[in-house]
Design an enzyme around this catalytic site. Structure first.
Site, mmCIF file in Angstrom:
data_model
loop_
_atom_site.group_PDB
_atom_site.id
_atom_site.type_symbol
_atom_site.label_atom_id
_atom_site.label_comp_id
_atom_site.label_asym_id
_atom_site.label_seq_id
_atom_site.Cartn_x
_atom_site.Cartn_y
_atom_site.Cartn_z
ATOM 1 N N MET A 30 29.842 -17.063 62.891
ATOM 2 C CA MET A 30 29.807 -18.521 63.070
ATOM 3 C C MET A 30 29.168 -18.869 64.424
ATOM 4 S SD MET A 30 33.049 -20.102 61.127
ATOM 5 C CE MET A 30 34.248 -19.898 62.427
ATOM 6 N N GLY A 31 28.509 -17.893 65.046
ATOM 7 C CA GLY A 31 27.771 -18.186 66.277
ATOM 8 C C GLY A 31 28.643 -18.274 67.509
ATOM 9 N N HIS A 34 29.536 -13.577 71.468
ATOM 10 C CA HIS A 34 30.088 -12.870 72.631
ATOM 11 C C HIS A 34 29.871 -11.382 72.410
ATOM 12 C CE1 HIS A 34 33.367 -11.992 69.916
ATOM 13 N NE2 HIS A 34 33.632 -13.288 69.762
ATOM 14 N N HIS A 37 30.563 -9.867 68.909
ATOM 15 C CA HIS A 37 29.496 -10.044 67.911
ATOM 16 C C HIS A 37 28.327 -9.091 68.196
ATOM 17 C CE1 HIS A 37 31.183 -14.332 67.935
ATOM 18 N NE2 HIS A 37 31.315 -13.986 66.673
ATOM 19 N N GLN A 61 35.795 -23.399 55.273
ATOM 20 C CA GLN A 61 36.969 -22.624 55.691
ATOM 21 C C GLN A 61 37.816 -23.348 56.723
ATOM 22 O OE1 GLN A 61 34.316 -19.379 57.000
ATOM 23 N NE2 GLN A 61 35.597 -19.178 58.782
ATOM 24 N N ASP A 150 39.605 -9.763 62.813
ATOM 25 C CA ASP A 150 40.041 -10.559 61.651
ATOM 26 C C ASP A 150 40.419 -9.564 60.555
ATOM 27 O OD1 ASP A 150 39.077 -13.496 62.435
ATOM 28 O OD2 ASP A 150 37.572 -12.075 63.095
ATOM 29 N N GLN A 153 40.827 -10.683 56.988
ATOM 30 C CA GLN A 153 39.513 -11.046 56.443
ATOM 31 C C GLN A 153 38.766 -9.793 55.978
ATOM 32 O OE1 GLN A 153 36.813 -14.141 58.202
ATOM 33 N NE2 GLN A 153 35.814 -12.354 59.072
ATOM 34 N N SER A 186 35.147 -16.639 70.148
ATOM 35 C CA SER A 186 34.407 -17.850 70.522
ATOM 36 C C SER A 186 35.386 -18.930 70.975
ATOM 37 C CB SER A 186 33.599 -18.354 69.329
ATOM 38 O OG SER A 186 32.773 -17.325 68.825
HETATM 39 P P1 AMP Z 1 33.192 -15.266 63.826
HETATM 40 O O1 AMP Z 1 31.895 -15.723 64.430
HETATM 41 O O2 AMP Z 1 34.379 -15.512 64.703
HETATM 42 O O3 AMP Z 1 33.356 -15.719 62.408
HETATM 43 O O4 AMP Z 1 33.113 -13.680 63.758
HETATM 44 C C1 AMP Z 1 32.035 -13.024 63.125
HETATM 45 C C2 AMP Z 1 32.371 -11.561 62.991
HETATM 46 O O5 AMP Z 1 32.599 -11.014 64.286
HETATM 47 C C3 AMP Z 1 33.652 -11.299 62.187
HETATM 48 O O6 AMP Z 1 33.464 -10.134 61.389
HETATM 49 C C4 AMP Z 1 34.683 -11.069 63.265
HETATM 50 O O7 AMP Z 1 35.747 -10.245 62.852
HETATM 51 C C5 AMP Z 1 33.842 -10.373 64.309
HETATM 52 N N1 AMP Z 1 34.469 -10.491 65.633
HETATM 53 C C6 AMP Z 1 34.779 -11.631 66.293
HETATM 54 N N2 AMP Z 1 35.369 -11.348 67.472
HETATM 55 C C7 AMP Z 1 35.464 -9.988 67.550
HETATM 56 C C8 AMP Z 1 35.985 -9.070 68.501
HETATM 57 N N3 AMP Z 1 36.547 -9.484 69.626
HETATM 58 N N4 AMP Z 1 35.890 -7.753 68.221
HETATM 59 C C9 AMP Z 1 35.322 -7.305 67.068
HETATM 60 N N5 AMP Z 1 34.799 -8.125 66.132
HETATM 61 C C10 AMP Z 1 34.869 -9.440 66.368
#
Ligand code: AMP
Length: 283
Positions: A30-31, A34, A37, A61, A150, A153, A186
């Site tokens: 979702m951008g 960090h 990602h 969602q 997650d 997920q 994020s």
């Molecule tokens: P999001 O942008 O939050 O939807 O996350 C996108 C992907 O990055 C998802 O598969 C998250 O589980 C993964 N993700 C987000 N934060 C972390 C983190 N701190 N460590 C590992 N994977 C992450």
């Protein structure tokens, strides 16, 4: 790095790659990227010969009361960071591209979505499963990387891929943390300087649980009490859930013997943070 906003164009490019024998590895996000990602993106580069990131804040969602409108966004920075890693395509569809007029189909995964975040956010996993299916159909990946941050997920996506015979390998990636232990997110940008130390209690309480289990504690109630006390001590944190679950079914357990998921969701001010670890061995 090529930027693609259109589903039809994304499918065309993916088809062409496949015809040439390329292996496509995909990271949906979702951008507001960090290091977590970026680590997933590096893993994707190693998994395939072409890598694709999607950047899409998925309205399906978020419940109406949640933070869709205020979710942090910085597309230019995200594109710079993705390009630096060597990502081949950034897929950045609009909500109209993904959910055109007349859209009325969704993907619903069953029991593994009922506990934890599924209990707190009833439409969440339907939104996730639906958008990931749509993204898979656009990007046509051979492999896709999801973070264990997650955890539920990741389990849900694995279940969906298996149940619907989707031809994509799902790769889990360990949680990436700040130096002090806070899981990268994020949403950490929402935290005020006063809230930042309170947020640290999540990872600290996971560590405490690990110590208890290493010392022989197996009773879920006792572990969860210690975890909840650690999080609540000093105020400023409201626990949404703290649960010990089977790592595959995501059902609650009473005894920790074998790999067990300790999953937390905690409100720190207006920010809902999640974190987890697997106790009692690798899943
Ligand atoms: P999001 O942008 O939050 O939807 O996350 C996108 C992907 O990055 C998802 O598969 C998250 O589980 C993964 N993700 C987000 N934060 C972390 C983190 N701190 N460590 C590992 N994977 C992450």
């Amino acid at each position: 790095m090529r930027i693609v906003e259109n589903v039809a164009e994304m499918r065309r490019l993916a088809e062409a790659w496949r015809a040439e024998g390329e292996k496509i590895a995909f990271v949906p996000t979702m951008g507001f990227l960090h290091e977590g990602h970026l680590s997933l993106l590096r893993t994707a580069r190693g998994l395939g010969t072409k890598s694709v990131i999607s950047i899409f804040v998925n309205p399906a969602q978020f419940a109406p009361t949640e933070d869709f409108a205020s979710y942090p966004r910085d597309l230019r920075r995200d594109l710079d960071l993705s390009a630096k890693i060597g990502t081949d395509i950034a897929f950045t569809p609009s909500a109209e591209q993904m959910y055109p007029e007349g859209f009325q189909t969704c993907v619903e995964v069953g029991r593994v979505t009922k506990n934890l975040c599924g209990a707190s956010r009833p439409i969440f996993f339907r939104g996730v499963a639906t958008v990931v299916t749509k993204l898979f159909n656009a990007v046509k990946p051979h492999a896709a990387v999801f973070g264990q941050k997650d955890f539920q997920q990741l389990v849900t996506i694995r279940r969906m891929v298996k149940d619907l015979n989707m031809d994509v390998e799902i790769v889990g990636h360990p949680i990436v943390r700040e130096e002090d232990g806070l899981a990268m997110s994020s949403r950490n940008t929402y935290l005020t300087p006063d809230e930042r130390p309170i947020a640290l209690r999540l990872s600290r309480s996971l560590e405490l649980a690990r110590q208890l289990v290493n010392a022989g504690q197996k009773d879920a109630g006792a572990i969860l009490k210690a975890v909840s006390d650690r999080i609540s001590e000093g105020g400023g944190a409201v626990i949404d859930y703290a649960r010990l679950c089977n790592t595959e079914t995501i059902e609650d357990v009473e005894i920790v013997d074998g790999p067990t998921l300790l999953a937390l969701a905690v409100w720190v001010g207006k920010t809902r943070l999640i974190d987890n670890c697997v106790l009692g061995g690798e899943p």
